[in-house]
Enzyme design. Sequence first.
Site, short mmCIF file in Angstrom:
data_model
loop_
_atom_site.label_atom_id
_atom_site.label_comp_id
_atom_site.label_asym_id
_atom_site.label_seq_id
_atom_site.Cartn_x
_atom_site.Cartn_y
_atom_site.Cartn_z
N CYS A 132 33.28 38.49 32.66
CA CYS A 132 33.32 39.21 33.94
C CYS A 132 34.57 40.06 34.05
O CYS A 132 35.65 39.57 34.41
CB CYS A 132 33.24 38.20 35.09
SG CYS A 132 33.39 38.99 36.69
N CYS A 135 36.08 40.21 37.58
CA CYS A 135 36.85 39.04 38.01
C CYS A 135 38.20 39.00 37.32
O CYS A 135 39.19 38.61 37.92
CB CYS A 135 36.12 37.74 37.65
SG CYS A 135 34.37 37.77 37.91
N ASP A 136 38.26 39.34 36.04
CA ASP A 136 39.44 39.02 35.25
C ASP A 136 40.22 40.23 34.73
O ASP A 136 41.30 40.06 34.18
CB ASP A 136 39.01 38.15 34.05
CG ASP A 136 38.34 36.87 34.53
OD1 ASP A 136 38.75 36.34 35.57
OD2 ASP A 136 37.38 36.40 33.87
#
Length: 307
Positions: A132, A135-136
């Site tokens: 992801c 997200c990261d």
Amino acid sequence: MHTVVIIGSGPAGLTAAIYAARANLSPLLIEGWQAGGQLTTTTEVENYPGFAKGIMGPELMKEMRAQAERFGTAFKTGDVTSVDLKTRPFQIVVDGEETLKTKTLIIATGASPITLGLSNEKRLWGHGVSSCATCDGFFFRGKELVVVGGGDSAMEEATFLTKFANKVSIVHRRDKLRASKIMQDRAMQNEKITFVWNSVVEDVLGQDVVSGARIRNVVTGTVWDLPCAGFFLAIGHRPNTALFAGQLKMNQAGYLITTHGTTTDVPGVFAAGDVQDSHYRQAITAAGTGCMAAIDAERFLETSSHG
Ligand code: NAP
């Protein structure tokens, strides 16, 4: 006893909830511990009709959930651990504890990212290994990253990651991309993106955090280490259908088989979104089939003796 239970909180599940709630069926939607489906792990959604300027994936899901709630959808957070579709009403067990009963069931459990199956990939998950970028990506400002895959997801993730990273290497097992032309062009024109063709990942390297990827060129056989701080997987998805094994018809890849819209082989059980669609896999098609599932459930309840 519920009339309609929906499993899944992506565009398919939430759209089914909006339609079922507006049909006065008082749906209960079970959202897993990571609610909102795959769109919560994406950035800008530019192709969802109605948003001329685009909308962020998580924001779109928040709006859909609020819309479902507005019309009276009840939500339960938990993971469905088993279902019994051989009895009526159907039985659904949440978190191994609570058993719910329902006349109809709409399955919208979606699909999950596929991994390479390397032991270090698992060990370093969350420590540099991710599926992801949204997200990261933020954690990798100024770093070098690897993205594995040659489809739209790989192009999208790599392009997004260049907002943070100094360099992104896309490792692809062939010399041709599967991605659509527009996404390919976008990635190829990005100065921070490099392509590593005809190559597979033999291992993810690093003690506590990712420090590199061991790459093998499948044409020459050369093995070499590519330094990177982050390792992003974008090699496709697997349908979340293990719960229904032996109870519903699936194709070879595990996708639920539906006919006449969203009807499964068990009357009263309907499937919508990526869990039954390995072809289109778009938010808008998932939402469309979610709408169909709610209408199909409503008609079933009107006409069947089980209603
Ligand atoms: P995909 O189209 O199935 O592509 C998966 C890629 O990963 C392929 O290039 C495949 O290689 C590679 N791959 C698969 N297994 C592998 C393995 N074990 N080792 C190494 N490489 C492997 O999946 P996707 O990119 O996630 O896209 C899924 C669907 O969503 C597509 O229909 C796509 O168009 C859509 N999508 C759209 C957007 C958008 O429009 N914004 C964004 C993301 C996804 P091969 O090519 O050799 O098979």
